[in-house]
Design an enzyme around this catalytic site. Structure first.
Site, PDB file in Angstrom:
ATOM      1  N   ASP A  10    -109.253 -34.556  -3.959  1.00 32.07           N
ATOM      2  CA  ASP A  10    -109.637 -33.164  -3.723  1.00 32.07           C
ATOM      3  C   ASP A  10    -108.502 -32.186  -3.997  1.00 32.07           C
ATOM      4  O   ASP A  10    -108.634 -30.982  -3.712  1.00 32.07           O
ATOM      5  CB  ASP A  10    -110.110 -32.991  -2.284  1.00 32.07           C
ATOM      6  CG  ASP A  10    -111.505 -33.539  -2.058  1.00 32.07           C
ATOM      7  OD1 ASP A  10    -112.246 -33.686  -3.051  1.00 32.07           O
ATOM      8  OD2 ASP A  10    -111.852 -33.836  -0.905  1.00 32.07           O
TER       9      ASP A  10
ATOM     10  N   ARG B 231    -107.041 -35.284   3.319  1.00 28.98           N
ATOM     11  CA  ARG B 231    -106.454 -34.237   2.485  1.00 28.98           C
ATOM     12  C   ARG B 231    -105.065 -33.804   2.960  1.00 28.98           C
ATOM     13  O   ARG B 231    -104.416 -32.976   2.302  1.00 28.98           O
ATOM     14  CB  ARG B 231    -107.380 -33.019   2.439  1.00 28.98           C
ATOM     15  CG  ARG B 231    -108.742 -33.290   1.815  1.00 28.98           C
ATOM     16  CD  ARG B 231    -109.450 -31.997   1.443  1.00 28.98           C
ATOM     17  NE  ARG B 231    -108.726 -31.271   0.403  1.00 28.98           N
ATOM     18  CZ  ARG B 231    -109.084 -30.082  -0.062  1.00 28.98           C
ATOM     19  NH1 ARG B 231    -110.149 -29.472   0.451  1.00 28.98           N
ATOM     20  NH2 ARG B 231    -108.387 -29.492  -1.016  1.00 28.98           N
TER      21      ARG B 231
ATOM     22  N   ARG C 157    -113.404 -25.522   9.976  1.00 31.83           N
ATOM     23  CA  ARG C 157    -112.138 -26.096   9.528  1.00 31.83           C
ATOM     24  C   ARG C 157    -110.942 -25.401  10.177  1.00 31.83           C
ATOM     25  O   ARG C 157    -110.155 -26.030  10.875  1.00 31.83           O
ATOM     26  CB  ARG C 157    -112.030 -26.011   7.999  1.00 31.83           C
ATOM     27  CG  ARG C 157    -113.083 -26.829   7.244  1.00 31.83           C
ATOM     28  CD  ARG C 157    -112.820 -28.324   7.322  1.00 31.83           C
ATOM     29  NE  ARG C 157    -113.738 -29.079   6.483  1.00 31.83           N
ATOM     30  CZ  ARG C 157    -113.549 -29.323   5.191  1.00 31.83           C
ATOM     31  NH1 ARG C 157    -112.483 -28.846   4.577  1.00 31.83           N
ATOM     32  NH2 ARG C 157    -114.426 -30.031   4.506  1.00 31.83           N
TER      33      ARG C 157
ATOM     34  N   HIS D  13    -116.498 -23.125   4.856  1.00 35.22           N
ATOM     35  CA  HIS D  13    -115.340 -22.288   4.563  1.00 35.22           C
ATOM     36  C   HIS D  13    -115.818 -20.876   4.248  1.00 35.22           C
ATOM     37  O   HIS D  13    -116.923 -20.688   3.713  1.00 35.22           O
ATOM     38  CB  HIS D  13    -114.585 -22.810   3.334  1.00 35.22           C
ATOM     39  CG  HIS D  13    -113.524 -23.810   3.629  1.00 35.22           C
ATOM     40  ND1 HIS D  13    -113.083 -24.707   2.679  1.00 35.22           N
ATOM     41  CD2 HIS D  13    -112.777 -24.058   4.735  1.00 35.22           C
ATOM     42  CE1 HIS D  13    -112.131 -25.478   3.196  1.00 35.22           C
ATOM     43  NE2 HIS D  13    -111.935 -25.101   4.441  1.00 35.22           N
TER      44      HIS D  13
ATOM     45  N   CYS E 198    -112.717 -22.438  -5.210  1.00 32.78           N
ATOM     46  CA  CYS E 198    -112.037 -23.599  -4.618  1.00 32.78           C
ATOM     47  C   CYS E 198    -110.942 -24.125  -5.557  1.00 32.78           C
ATOM     48  O   CYS E 198    -109.908 -24.634  -5.095  1.00 32.78           O
ATOM     49  CB  CYS E 198    -113.024 -24.706  -4.328  1.00 32.78           C
ATOM     50  SG  CYS E 198    -114.068 -24.408  -2.888  1.00 32.78           S
TER      51      CYS E 198
END
Length: 278
Positions: A77, A102, A148, A177, A271
């Protein structure tokens, strides 16, 4: 009855931007940390690279500078560079990921900033996923929370970056997000999907942006709001046709791109794009 013409859309002026991106050389979906990810679905890494390359070339064609960070094996990612830093006036607030898969990405981006001359780099004590949940308008930092980013990270961002922060509560796990629920089109205009936000946050957004572009459920479902604007050109997923029509009516130029393979991980143009504001 007189035929009154609709007011003309304001002239929109693009500004050259600087972006940091990471090629999806190791992209795959091997775990599930958001509702979009399904490890049982096949992923075409080669196609993801092609789509990412077309996005990068789109930015360059529009006159923007694109810097690159090397992809790291085992971090599929890392292509979603926006999650790894927030840069305002040369100050860098790094990221602290909620998902352990991540977590290592943050250190690679910290090293990139140091290697490229940035000395005002602060790594957060609270969980924040950077431009995933932080959207700089030019005067305010809109800050998402709910899935998050730790709400206490908003105060930390204000202290580190020295800019006013407006907190917004996300309520739909599909839009985990801020950058999949809202896009800054210009300093005084945003587009957003109201149902992604709590009632109080909707009132805040209506107060701040009474003329905002309101996205539909279909716009949101293709991650149409995961878009990038330079003040005139709005790079957005090709499927977001209604949103493209709406921003065009406001004087912007929609630039559709195909990012469907990376959407399998819940990502889109934004992103993949960390903006560096020096």
């Amino acid at each position: 009855m007189l035929d009154v013409a609709a007011p003309a859309a304001p002239a929109r002026v693009p500004t050259a931007r600087r972006y940091l991106m990471c090629e999806p050389e190791h992209f795959t979906v091997e775990y599930r940390i958001n509702p979009w990810m399904d490890p049982s679905r096949p992923v075409d890494t080669g196609l993801a690279v092609e789509q990412w390359t077309a996005l990068k070339e789109t930015y360059e064609r529009l006159g923007h500078r694109v810097d690159l960070i090397d992809p790291v094996p085992g971090l599929p990612d890392m292509v979603f560079a926006a999650n790894s830093g927030t840069v305002v006036e040369g100050r860098v607030l790094g990221a602290r990921f909620r998902a352990p898969q991540r977590a290592a990405e943050a250190e690679h981006f910290r090293r990139w900033f140091l290697a490229n001359g940035y000395r005002d780099v602060v790594m957060p004590s609270r969980i924040n996923e950077a431009e995933g949940d932080f959207a700089w308008t030019g005067s305010l930092l809109l800050a998402g929370t709910g899935f998050r980013t730790d709400p206490q990270a908003h105060a930390e961002a204000q202290e580190v970056l020295g800019v006013p922060v407006v907190s917004l509560q996300l309520v739909d796990p599909r839009y985990y997000h801020l950058d999949v629920a809202l896009v800054v089109l210009s300093e005084d205009l945003v587009a957003y999907y109201p149902e992604a936000f709590s009632p109080g946050s909707r009132r805040v957004l209506r107060r701040l942006y009474p003329d905002a572009v309101l996205a539909t459920a279909d716009d949101a479902a293709c991650l149409g709001l995961n878009a990038v604007s330079d003040g005139r050109n709005v790079v957005l997923p090709v499927e977001a046709t209604h949103l493209a029509e709406q921003v065009a009516r406001r004087g912007f130029e929609p630039i559709p791109v195909d990012i469907s393979e990376l959407r399998k991980s819940g990502g889109g143009p934004k992103c993949c794009t960390l903006e560096i504001r020096d």
